[in-house]
Design an enzyme around this catalytic site. Structure first.
Site, short mmCIF file in Angstrom:
data_model
loop_
_atom_site.label_atom_id
_atom_site.label_comp_id
_atom_site.label_asym_id
_atom_site.label_seq_id
_atom_site.Cartn_x
_atom_site.Cartn_y
_atom_site.Cartn_z
N GLY A 73 0.82 -1.22 0.00
CA GLY A 73 0.00 0.00 0.00
C GLY A 73 0.84 1.26 0.00
O GLY A 73 0.35 2.34 -0.32
N GLY B 52 8.18 19.13 1.17
CA GLY B 52 8.32 18.34 -0.03
C GLY B 52 8.90 16.97 0.26
O GLY B 52 9.25 16.65 1.39
N HIS C 12 -29.90 17.33 -10.37
CA HIS C 12 -30.26 18.45 -9.50
C HIS C 12 -30.93 17.92 -8.25
O HIS C 12 -31.74 17.00 -8.35
CB HIS C 12 -31.20 19.39 -10.24
CG HIS C 12 -31.65 20.55 -9.40
ND1 HIS C 12 -30.82 21.62 -9.12
CD2 HIS C 12 -32.81 20.77 -8.74
CE1 HIS C 12 -31.48 22.47 -8.34
NE2 HIS C 12 -32.68 21.97 -8.10
N GLY D 58 2.40 23.92 1.89
CA GLY D 58 1.96 23.21 0.69
C GLY D 58 0.82 22.27 1.05
O GLY D 58 0.06 22.51 2.00
N GLY E 155 6.27 24.96 5.86
CA GLY E 155 5.80 24.57 4.53
C GLY E 155 4.28 24.62 4.47
O GLY E 155 3.60 23.81 5.10
#
Ligand code: NAI
Length: 446
Positions: free
Chosen positions: A37, A261, A431, A180, A178
């Site tokens: 996984g 990152g 809708h 992000g 960070g």
């Protein structure tokens, strides 16, 4: 025995490839040193969404008055949330193992090392055994990047996302380095649970890779909820649980979460001395081939777009190429959707406003959808379409509002197929749904 395909790494790229090649009748061996996984299931997408769901239930319960509901003495039990997360992850990991076993794929537990290769075969060692395969698919993923900021390495007050997800205890307060995708999802989690959060982002805005409308919307929303967002700010040093900013200001928190990152995992590939890399990631062509014959790579290790759904699509393309499937497939990188599980959610596909000449943007608040108004008290949301002025093709769609994650796929379809506004107008939306905002925005464009 020589396998048709050896796969290193059992994340979304690896298990998708294994299942696909096995289904085509090929002998496949897959090596995984941790749990099947990969990052997504074990320490990424799924555990964060499990915890976030719990945190959002708590947030909604404590903000239910706007819907005419009063809930008193609402509390949460973080260790119970963690237990539930673990059960969710185990269930999904077991499901993957079962699927691969159903296809008679050989799964080997351990860290695989490439020993040698020729143009027709690759030799791999794992847990004391040697394996031969005609093709190799490298799906080794990525790990959190810890930047070389003085005082950050081996500091017990500093967490990465894996440690944060595993922690039985919530931090008393947190500074997130960070702003992000990962940083904003953790900010959402902690803020919803009442933990003081500060975000330090080096760039002028949070979620800087997405269209500006997203940070313009979320920054005041999160600030109003008490999140201290410091953009255009760098961390110059960390001392214990104190962060020193480039302005000289010092901030303290119980934990410092680093979300700046991720970097490709390339251990075990040292024998592939001629393998081409670019900035630490494996270089691949449109068919996921590396510069070495019969060696492919897919997922985060290619450094292209670090998303689970990109990884699995890359794996499909790689296996399709190995099997010489017709028609030959490529990945439509221009139509990769991405979702950030903030509250409200944001979702995007295609180009941002201003990214391409000859395109213009059209924005509507999500309140043009009746369903959105009924269910999102106090929110306005937004839907931005970026359209090619000449051809009227839909080039990009950017959404803020719940549940954007659930209907960005419709926008991806439009961008992938190059739908024009007149073509899109022929699609009937049910809708009342929030997805109707796509039709409403298209209808507003003359
Ligand atoms: P990111 O690249 O999304 O964000 C990192 C941020 O840190 C950037 O905004 C950057 O300007 C900032 N930064 C870098 N160095 C800094 C410094 N020294 N001080 C202050 N700010 C600094 O990386 P992130 O959030 O770690 O995510 C990694 C990958 O995982 C991404 O590719 C992301 O797409 C993926 N991911 C996707 C999710 C989703 O699809 N929902 C969820 C979580 C991760």
């Amino acid at each position: 025995m020589a396998y048709f395909l050896a796969i290193i790494g059992g994340g979304p790229a690896g298990y998708t490839a294994a299942e696909q090649a096995s289904k085509a009748g090929k002998d496949v061996v897959l090596f995984e040193q941790n749990a099947l996984g990969g990052t997504c299931l074990n320490v990424g997408c799924i555990p964060t969404k499990s915890l976030l769901y719990g945190a959002k239930q708590y947030y909604n319960a404590t903000h239910a008055q706007r819907y005419g509901v009063t809930a008193e003495n609402v509390s949460y039990d973080f260790s119970a949330m963690q237990r539930r997360k673990t059960i969710v992850v185990r269930k999904l990991v077991a499901g993957i193992r079962q699927r691969l076993q159903n296809e008679h794929c050989t799964i080997v537990s351990g860290a695989a090392t490439v020993v040698s290769r020729t143009d027709t075969s690759v030799t791999i060692q794992c847990s004391g055994q040697t394996y031969e395969a005609e093709n190799l698919l490298i799906c080794t993923g990525s790990s959190s990047f810890i930047p070389p900021i003085p005082g950050i390495q081996d500091n017990p007050a500093v967490w990465d996302s894996t440690v944060a997800l595993d922690s039985k205890e919530l931090p008393a307060s947190v500074i997130i380095i960070g702003g992000g995708v990962i940083g904003m999802e953790f900010a959402t989690l902690y803020n919803a649970l009442g933990i003081p959060v500060t975000i330090i982002e080096a760039l002028p805005r949070i979620l800087a890779t997405l269209d500006e409308c997203i940070s313009d919307y979320l920054t005041p929303v999160y600030t109003k909820r008490g999140v201290d967002i410091r953009t255009s700010t760098k961390v110059t040093a960390v001392e214990d649980n104190t962060v020193i900013l480039d302005s000289g200001e010092q901030l303290q928190a119980d934990k410092i979460l680093v979300c700046v990152g991720r970097r490709a995992n390339i251990q075990g590939l040292e024998a592939l001395t001629d393998l081409e890399y670019n900035r630490g990631a494996i270089v691949v062509d449109d068919f996921m081939r590396t510069n070495l014959k019969n060696i492919y790579a897919a997922g985060d290790v290619t450094g292209k777009i670090m998303l689970a759904h990109v990884a699995s699509r890359q794996a499909e393309v790689a296996v399709g190429r190995m099997l010489k499937q017709i028609p030959v497939q490529r990945i439509a990188y221009n139509a990769i959707p991405s979702v950030v599980y903030t509250y409200p959610e944001v979702a995007s596909v295609g180009i941002s406003e201003g990214a391409l000449e000859g395109c213009e943007a059209h924005t509507l608040p999500m309140t043009y959808s009746g369903r959105f108004v009924a269910e999102n008290e106090g929110e306005t949301g937004l839907c931005k379409l970026v359209v090619n002025t000449k051809s009227q093709a839909i080039m990009g769609v950017h959404l803020v509002g719940n549940p954007s994650s659930e209907f960005i796929a419709a926008a991806s379809f439009a961008v992938r197929m190059g739908y024009t506004l007149p073509e899109f107008r022929q699609v009937v939306f049910p809708h009342p749904t929030v997805a109707e905002i796509l039709r409403e925005t298209v209808n507003e464009i003359q």
